[in-house]
Design an enzyme around this catalytic site. Structure first.
Site, PDB file in Angstrom:
ATOM      1  N   ASP A 338     -10.412 -17.392 -15.060  1.00  0.00           N
ATOM      2  CA  ASP A 338     -11.724 -16.631 -15.336  1.00  0.00           C
ATOM      3  C   ASP A 338     -13.012 -17.106 -14.945  1.00  0.00           C
ATOM      4  O   ASP A 338     -12.983 -18.570 -14.799  1.00  0.00           O
ATOM      5  CB  ASP A 338     -11.504 -16.331 -16.829  1.00  0.00           C
ATOM      6  CG  ASP A 338     -12.813 -15.444 -17.227  1.00  0.00           C
ATOM      7  OD1 ASP A 338     -12.804 -14.263 -16.715  1.00  0.00           O
ATOM      8  OD2 ASP A 338     -13.647 -15.919 -17.997  1.00  0.00           O
ATOM      9  N   GLU A 373     -10.881 -15.565 -10.131  1.00  0.00           N
ATOM     10  CA  GLU A 373     -11.733 -14.574 -10.180  1.00  0.00           C
ATOM     11  C   GLU A 373     -12.979 -15.362  -9.385  1.00  0.00           C
ATOM     12  O   GLU A 373     -13.620 -16.195 -10.054  1.00  0.00           O
ATOM     13  CB  GLU A 373     -12.201 -14.364 -11.546  1.00  0.00           C
ATOM     14  CG  GLU A 373     -13.218 -13.201 -11.728  1.00  0.00           C
ATOM     15  CD  GLU A 373     -13.473 -13.005 -13.198  1.00  0.00           C
ATOM     16  OE1 GLU A 373     -13.759 -11.843 -13.396  1.00  0.00           O
ATOM     17  OE2 GLU A 373     -13.601 -13.813 -13.967  1.00  0.00           O
TER      18      GLU A 373
END
Length: 662
Positions: A338, A373
Site C-alpha cells: 500500500d 501501489e
C-alpha cells in the site's frame, strides 16, 4: 519474583526456546527499557532490560512460556523539536509481536502529549502482546508458482467475500476458515482465478474519529501490529488460533492451485499524527521510525498522519523480517504494498533505496510476487513505471484510459491500444516485462464496476464526512440516469459496457486484477470510498449475483489462457505474430491512420488467430474482417453450427472475439 538474565540480541522480538523467552527491543535513543509482564488478572510486573548490544535492548526470562502477556515502557527525552517523544507512563506494544490480546478503544489515556508528556498510565487500556509458539503441519504444502503470464488476480476482503455466502456455515462466514471452504474455492476455480489478493489481515485498529461515529476501519489499512494475524477474521473455534486458521486457509487454497497475496501496510502506522494515540513506535523511538521535518513534526506524505522511515537500517530490517515471517509461517506467495512509493523514499524516491536493495538480495522474498501501489501524496509521490525490476505495479493510467475510452469517448484508439499492450511506454523501456502492469478497471478503492455504469457522482454520505471523501475523478457514466433504477434501454447500454470493460481487462496484455464482486454485478450504492462500511454495502450478496455475468467472466478467463500473445509475458513487436492492429475495414493501421477515421473502432488480431472487434461508439457499426474464415467463440458465440463470417455488425459499446477457422 521474575528475574531477567542478559539473554541475546537475536532473534528479534519475543521468542520461546523451550526453556524460557528471549526478549529484544530496538531503540537507538532510549535511556532505559522496561519489560512489563502481565498475569491473567492483568497484574503488572516491571523488570528493567538488563543488557544492551548496540541499539538492541535484550533480556531472557527463564521458565517463561508461550501465552505470556507483555509490553514495554521506554524512558528517554521528551523533546518534540528533536523528534523524541519518550513517555514511560505509556505501555507500548512490541513492533514485532506475533499476537495481541484485546482491542484499542478511543481512550484518552493513549495520548502521549503534544508539547508536554501526558502522565496518565495507559496499561489498563492497551492490548497485551502475547508470546506464541505454534507448530504446524503443512503436509507437504508447496506454492502453486503460477507464472506471471498466466496470473489472474482477484482482490478481495476476507469478510466481504464470505459473510453472506449461503453455502458456508454461518459460524464460519466472514472468517479465514471461510476462505478454505469448498464452496468458496469452487467459485474461484470455476471463475479461473489463479491468485487471491487479500486486503490487510495484519492486526489493525479503528481510528478514534471512526469510533466516535460508530464506524470501523473495514478495509484494515490502519495497522498496529504488522507481524500479528488480525483476530477479527478468526472464527473463534476452540483450540484454533487465528494464525492456525489462516494457515489452514492458505493450505487449502494451495491445494486447489490458488496463490495467496497479502496486502501489507508499511507506509504509516496506527499512531496517526501528533494528536493520535501513543501505542508503539512513537514511544519506542520516534526519531528512528518516522519521517520528521527539521522541527520534529511528522512528514505526512501518506495522508494518514505519519510516514514510516523505511530507509533507516533497523526499520528496513524490520520490514524484511516481517515479510519473511508471513512467507515462512503462512506460506503466502506475495505481497501488495500500500502506498508503495514510501518503500523507496530516502526521503526522495530512489530505485536503489535500502529496502529495495534488501528485497532484491533476499532470495526468498525476491522470488515472491511483489506488487506496488506506485504513489503517495508527498512531493514526487507518483512513480508509476519507476519501481525496480522484480516489482509489478498497479496501473492507474490503464484504468483511466479504459474507462475514458468505453464510457466517456474521451480516449483515442491509439492511447487505448498503448495501454491494451501493457502500457509499454511506461515499462518496456525500463527493462520490465508486460506483467509489471497490473491492469485494473476497479479496485477496493473507488466505484465497483456496476457503480461505474450507474453513478456520475459519488454517494459517500454514510461515511460521515458530508460526502467530501472519495475521488471526484471517476471517469464514470450513468447513461442518463443516476442510480440503479433505470429503464430497459439504459440498462442495455450499461450491461454492454459492463461486458466490454471486463473483456478489455481480461484480454489486455499485462496482469489482470479483478475486484471481487465485479463478476457478480455487486453495487455499493455509489459509495466510492467504503473503507468504513463493515455491512451489507460492502459484503457480496451471493443470493442476487448475476449468474450470466459470472459465466461470461469465467469464459473470458478461459479464453485468455488460450492466447499465447497474452500468456507468454513478452513484449509485442511491430510485425511479429503476436498482434496486428486493424481498422474497421480489416486493414493494417499505418502510423498516420491511427489519427484518422473513427477513434472508437478497432480490430486487434492476437496470435494470428483471435480477432478482437471493438465498437466503443454509441451507435451500431459494421466492420469488414481480415482475410480468412471467422467464427464466434464463447462467450461471444457458439462454436457448434458456427456461421462463417466476413463482416461483423456490432451494437453500440460492444466488444467481440472471433476465432480464425483452421
Amino acid at each position: 519474583m521474575a528475574v531477567l538474565t542478559h539473554g541475546s540480541p537475536t532473534p528479534s522480538g519475543a521468542h520461546f526456546d523451550g526453556k524460557g523467552i528471549n526478549f529484544t527491543l530496538f531503540s537507538a535513543h532510549a535511556e532505559q527499557v522496561t519489560l512489563c509482564l502481565f498475569d491473567e488478572q492483568g497484574q503488572e510486573r516491571q523488570i528493567a532490560m538488563p543488557a544492551r548490544t548496540g541499539d538492541i535492548w535484550h533480556g531472557y526470562l527463564p521458565g517463561g512460556k508461550p501465552g505470556q502477556r507483555y509490553g514495554y515502557r521506554v524512558s528517554g527525552p521528551f523533546e518534540p523539536s528533536r523528534g523524541h517523544r519518550f513517555n514511560p507512563h505509556k505501555l507500548l506494544i512490541d513492533p514485532r509481536t506475533r499476537a495481541l490480546e484485546g482491542k484499542v478503544g478511543d481512550d484518552p489515556r493513549f495520548t502521549g502529549g503534544v508539547s508536554q508528556p501526558d502522565v496518565r498510565d495507559s496499561a489498563a487500556a492497551l492490548p497485551k502482546c502475547l508470546v506464541i509458539h505454534e507448530e504446524y503441519d503443512w503436509q507437504g504444502d508447496k506454492p502453486p508458482a503460477i507464472p506471471w503470464g498466466n496470473t489472474v488476480i482477484y482482490e478481495a476482503h476476507v469478510r466481504g467475500l464470505t459473510q453472506l455466502h449461503p453455502d458456508i456455515p454461518p459460524e464460519l462466514r466472514g472468517t479465514y476458515a471461510a476462505l478454505a471452504h469448498p464452496a468458496l474455492i469452487e467459485h474461484l476455480k470455476t471463475l479461473g482465478i489463479t491468485t487471491l489478493e487479500l486486503l490487510p489481515v495484519q492486526f489493525h485498529i479503528d481510528e478514534p474519529r471512526l469510533q466516535k461515529m460508530g464506524l470501523s476501519n473495514y478495509w484494515g489499512y490502519n495497522v498496529l501490529a504488522p507481524f500479528a494475524v488480525d483476530p477479527d477474521y478468526a472464527s473463534g473455534r476452540e483450540g484454533i488460533s487465528p494464525l492456525r486458521e489462516l494457515r489452514d486457509a492458505v493450505k487449502a487454497l494451495h491445494n486447489a492451485g490458488i496463490e495467496v497475496i497479502l496486502d501489507v501496510v508499511f507506509n504509516h502506522s496506527a499512531e496517526l499524527d501528533v494528536f493520535g494515540p501513543t501505542l508503539c513506535q512513537r514511544g519506542i523511538d520516534n526519531a528512528s521510525y518516522y519521517w520528521l521535518t527539521p522541527d520534529g513534526e511528522y512528514d505526512n506524505i501518506t495522508g494518514c498522519g505519519n510516514a514510516l522511515r523505511l530507509s533507516h537500517p533497523y526499520v528496513t530490517q524490520w520490514v524484511i523480517d516481517c515479510l519473511n515471517y508471513w512467507r515462512d509461517s503462512c506460506h503466502v506467495d506475495g505481497f501488495r504494498f500500500d502506498l508503495g512509493t514510501v518503500l523507496g523514499r530516502t526521503p526522495a524516491f530512489d530505485q536503489h533505496a535500502p529496502l529495495f536493495a534488501a528485497l532484491a538480495a533476499d532470495e526468498r522474498l525476491s522470488a515472491c510476487k511483489l506488487i506496488a501501489e506506485p504513489w503517495d501524496i508527498g512531493l514526487g509521490g507518483y512513480q508509476l513505471g519507476n519501481f525496480p525490476t522484480g516489482f509489478s505495479e498497479w496501473n492507474d493510467q490503464y484504468r483511466d484510459a479504459m474507462r475514458g475510452f468505453w464510457l466517456r469517448g474521451e480516449v483515442p484508439r491509439g492511447t487505448f491500444a498503448q495501454h491494451f499492450a501493457a502500457s509499454s511506454s511506461l515499462f518496456e523501456q525500463r527493462g520490465r516485462l508486460p506483467s509489471a502492469s497490473i491492469n485494473q478497471i476497479t479496485a477496493h478503492d473507488g466505484f465497483t464496476l456496476l457503480d461505474l455504469l450507474c453513478f456520475n457522482q459519488k454517494h459517500n454520505q454514510m461515511n460521515g464526512e458530508e460526502n467530501r471523501d472519495g475521488s471526484d475523478n471517476n471517469h464514470s457514466n450513468n447513461f442518463g440516469c443516476e442510480g440503479l433504477v433505470a429503464d430497459a434501454a439504459i440498462w442495455q447500454r450499461r450491461k454492454a459496457c459492463q461486458r466490454a470493460l471486463l473483456t478489455t481487462l481480461l484480454l489486455s496484455q499485462g496482469t489482470p486484477m479483478l475486484l471481487a464482486g465485479d463478476e457478480q454485478g455487486h453495487s455499493q450504492q455509489g459509495n466510492n470510498n467504503a473503507y468504513c462500511q463493515n455491512n451489507i454495502l460492502t459484503w457480496l450478496d451471493w443470493g442476487s449475483a448475476d449468474r450470466a455475468l459470472m459465466t461470461f467472466t469465467a469464459d473470458l478467463i478461459r479464453l485468455r489462457q488460450q492466447i499465447p500473445a497474452l500468456t507468454q509475458d513478452q513484449w509485442w513487436q511491430s510485425g511479429d505474430s503476436n498482434v496486428q492492429w486493424l481498422d474497421s475495414q480489416g486493414q493494417a493501421l499505418s502510423d498516420a491512420a491511427w489519427e484518422q477515421g473513427c477513434q472508437q473502432q478497432l480490430q486487434i488480431l492476437l496470435s494470428q488467430r483471435w480477432l478482437v472487434l471493438i465498437n466503443a461508439t454509441d451507435h451500431e457499426c459494421e466492420m469488414h474482417l481480415p482475410e480468412g474464415e471467422w467464427e464466434g467463440i464463447p462467450p461471444f458465440g457458439v462454436s457448434d453450427h458456427a456461421e462463417r463470417l466476413t463482416t461483423w455488425r456490432g451494437s453500440a459499446h460492444t466488444i467481440c472475439v472471433l476465432i480464425k477457422r483452421d
